[in-house]
Design a protein around this motif. Structure first.
Motif, short mmCIF file in Angstrom:
data_model
loop_
_atom_site.label_atom_id
_atom_site.label_comp_id
_atom_site.label_asym_id
_atom_site.label_seq_id
_atom_site.Cartn_x
_atom_site.Cartn_y
_atom_site.Cartn_z
N UNK A 14 -16.77 -5.36 -6.21
CA UNK A 14 -17.60 -4.89 -7.30
C UNK A 14 -17.07 -3.68 -8.05
N UNK A 15 -16.62 -2.67 -7.32
CA UNK A 15 -16.14 -1.46 -7.99
C UNK A 15 -14.89 -1.76 -8.81
N UNK A 16 -13.98 -2.56 -8.25
CA UNK A 16 -12.78 -2.95 -9.00
C UNK A 16 -13.15 -3.78 -10.21
N UNK A 17 -14.12 -4.69 -10.07
CA UNK A 17 -14.54 -5.50 -11.21
C UNK A 17 -15.05 -4.62 -12.33
N UNK A 57 -21.61 0.89 -12.76
CA UNK A 57 -21.16 2.25 -12.47
C UNK A 57 -19.65 2.30 -12.30
N UNK A 58 -19.06 1.20 -11.83
CA UNK A 58 -17.60 1.13 -11.79
C UNK A 58 -17.01 1.23 -13.19
N UNK A 78 -19.05 8.25 -4.07
CA UNK A 78 -20.42 8.25 -4.57
C UNK A 78 -21.04 6.86 -4.60
N UNK A 79 -20.23 5.82 -4.46
CA UNK A 79 -20.77 4.47 -4.41
C UNK A 79 -21.42 4.18 -3.06
N UNK A 119 -24.56 1.02 -2.67
CA UNK A 119 -23.80 0.22 -1.72
C UNK A 119 -24.12 0.66 -0.30
N UNK A 120 -24.51 -0.31 0.52
CA UNK A 120 -24.50 -0.12 1.97
C UNK A 120 -23.13 -0.57 2.46
N UNK A 121 -22.58 0.17 3.40
CA UNK A 121 -21.25 -0.17 3.92
C UNK A 121 -21.32 -0.33 5.43
N UNK A 122 -20.90 -1.50 5.93
CA UNK A 122 -20.85 -1.77 7.35
C UNK A 122 -19.59 -1.16 7.93
#
Length: 360
Positions: free
Chosen positions: A162-165, A192-193, A330-331, A355-358
């Protein structure tokens, strides 16, 4: 063959399950990656809801970073111990796009040939050819992009989707640069990206548009100079008012509906660029006066994965993050465990997280 804990979706709309899967040893051109972190993306939820296909069971997760553990025959570009971000566009190098020097448009990207399976032998369909809500995953070696190992995995992995997109939609597809005015409609992770990317390259004015005040607050943290609450103001009129009556040089539609596409189309300046990075559903139809398309000039550009080339863009963006020029951290709203993915989907529905990050 290696056992690995994994998050699997077994049926449309059903809660995900934490199970043990079998990960094969890598074959020719493949690699096994020990996953360190993986973001929870809307695409994973689309898989669970049957919005991608009905090829259950799915091994979810794809915005991931980790360490290469094993490689198969013929693999030269990565080796055990390399810290990598996974990508879902392993280019072939021989199709007509690759041969004309545009591998970011490769028409024959590929994934691992062998399937990962449930312990009863049922083949899993990995999300975007990756499947990274698991301790280990099998991918094509070309899906592994080496980056600075000093980068935090929870941050670097978000470049995998997503951020790269979003960054690529503004910078690669839209061509944003110093002095440009950029409007972004939809301020989730992708939007936001785009805002962060436009800010990174020196855009003069960055206008964030959303109906959620919380998301507009987040947008300012990534570099938005102005915000528009589309629930209260007409988007086109507001963008024009903020750009001297002209409209923005580049408008990114990070939502992907006929309504937001039309807003983006009319909110751009004459000869401006509209970038569509939000993903429409198959039933959506668009009507526009053809004369308006002709008379306004400019460009309308779909952006798939931000027109990125992972081997070029991932290391550069990680370096910018390490230099403090790109606020990727910040993401990350929260860091969770493998057993918390279903709860993360609920928070995503409620708009509580970017974003939740596992972490594994």
């Amino acid at each position: 063959m290696t056992d690995s804990r994994a998050v699997v979706s077994t049926g449309k709309g059903e809660p995900v399950q934490l199970v043990t899967i079998d990960v094969p040893d890598p074959g020719p051109g493949e690699a096994v990656v020990r996953v360190q972190s993986c973001g929870v993306c809307h695409t994973d939820l689309h898989y669970r809801e049957g919005g991608i296909s009905d090829d259950y069971p799915f091994l979810l997760g794809h915005e991931a970073a980790g360490t290469v553990e094993q490689v198969g025959d013929g693999v030269r570009d990565v080796a055990p111990g390399d810290f990598v971000v996974l990508n879902w566009r392993a280019v072939c190098g021989v199709c007509r796009a690759c041969k004309r020097g545009e591998p970011q448009y490769c028409f024959d990207t590929h994934n691992a040939a062998q399937p990962m399976t449930l312990q009863d032998g049922t083949a899993l369909e990995p999300a975007l050819g990756i499947g990274a809500f698991t301790e280990r995953t099998l991918v094509a070696a070309g899906q592994c992009t080496k980056v600075d190992p000093q980068a935090r995995s929870a941050v670097a992995g978000l470049l995998g989707c997503g951020v790269m997109a979003g960054i690529g939609a503004a910078v690669n597809t839209g061509g944003a640069g110093p002095g440009d005015t950029v409007a972004v409609i939809g301020c989730g992770g992708v939007g936001d990206g785009s805002i962060a990317g436009a800010n990174m390259v020196g855009a003069r004015r960055i206008i964030a548009v959303d109906t959620d005040p919380t998301k507009l607050t987040w947008a300012r943290e990534f570099g938005a100079t102005h915000t528009v609450n589309a629930a209260e103001y007409d988007t086109v009129e507001a963008v024009r008012e903020l750009t001297g009556g002209f409209g923005a040089d580049i408008v990114v539609d990070a939502v992907g509906t006929p309504q937001t596409f039309k807003q983006a189309f009319y909110a751009r300046d004459h000869a401006g660029t509209l970038v569509l990075v939000g993903v429409p559903t198959p039933d959506m139809m668009l009507e526009l006066p053809l004369l308006d398309v002709f008379a306004r000039g400019g460009a309308i550009k779909p952006s798939w994965y931000g027109d990125c080339l992972p081997e070029r863009d991932f290391p550069a963006l990680v370096e910018m993050y390490q230099q403090g020029r790109l606020p990727l951290e910040k993401f990350v709203t929260e860091e969770i465990g493998l057993g918390d993915v279903e709860a993360a989907f609920d928070k995503m529905h409620r708009g509580e997280v970017l974003r939740s990050v596992v972490n594994l």
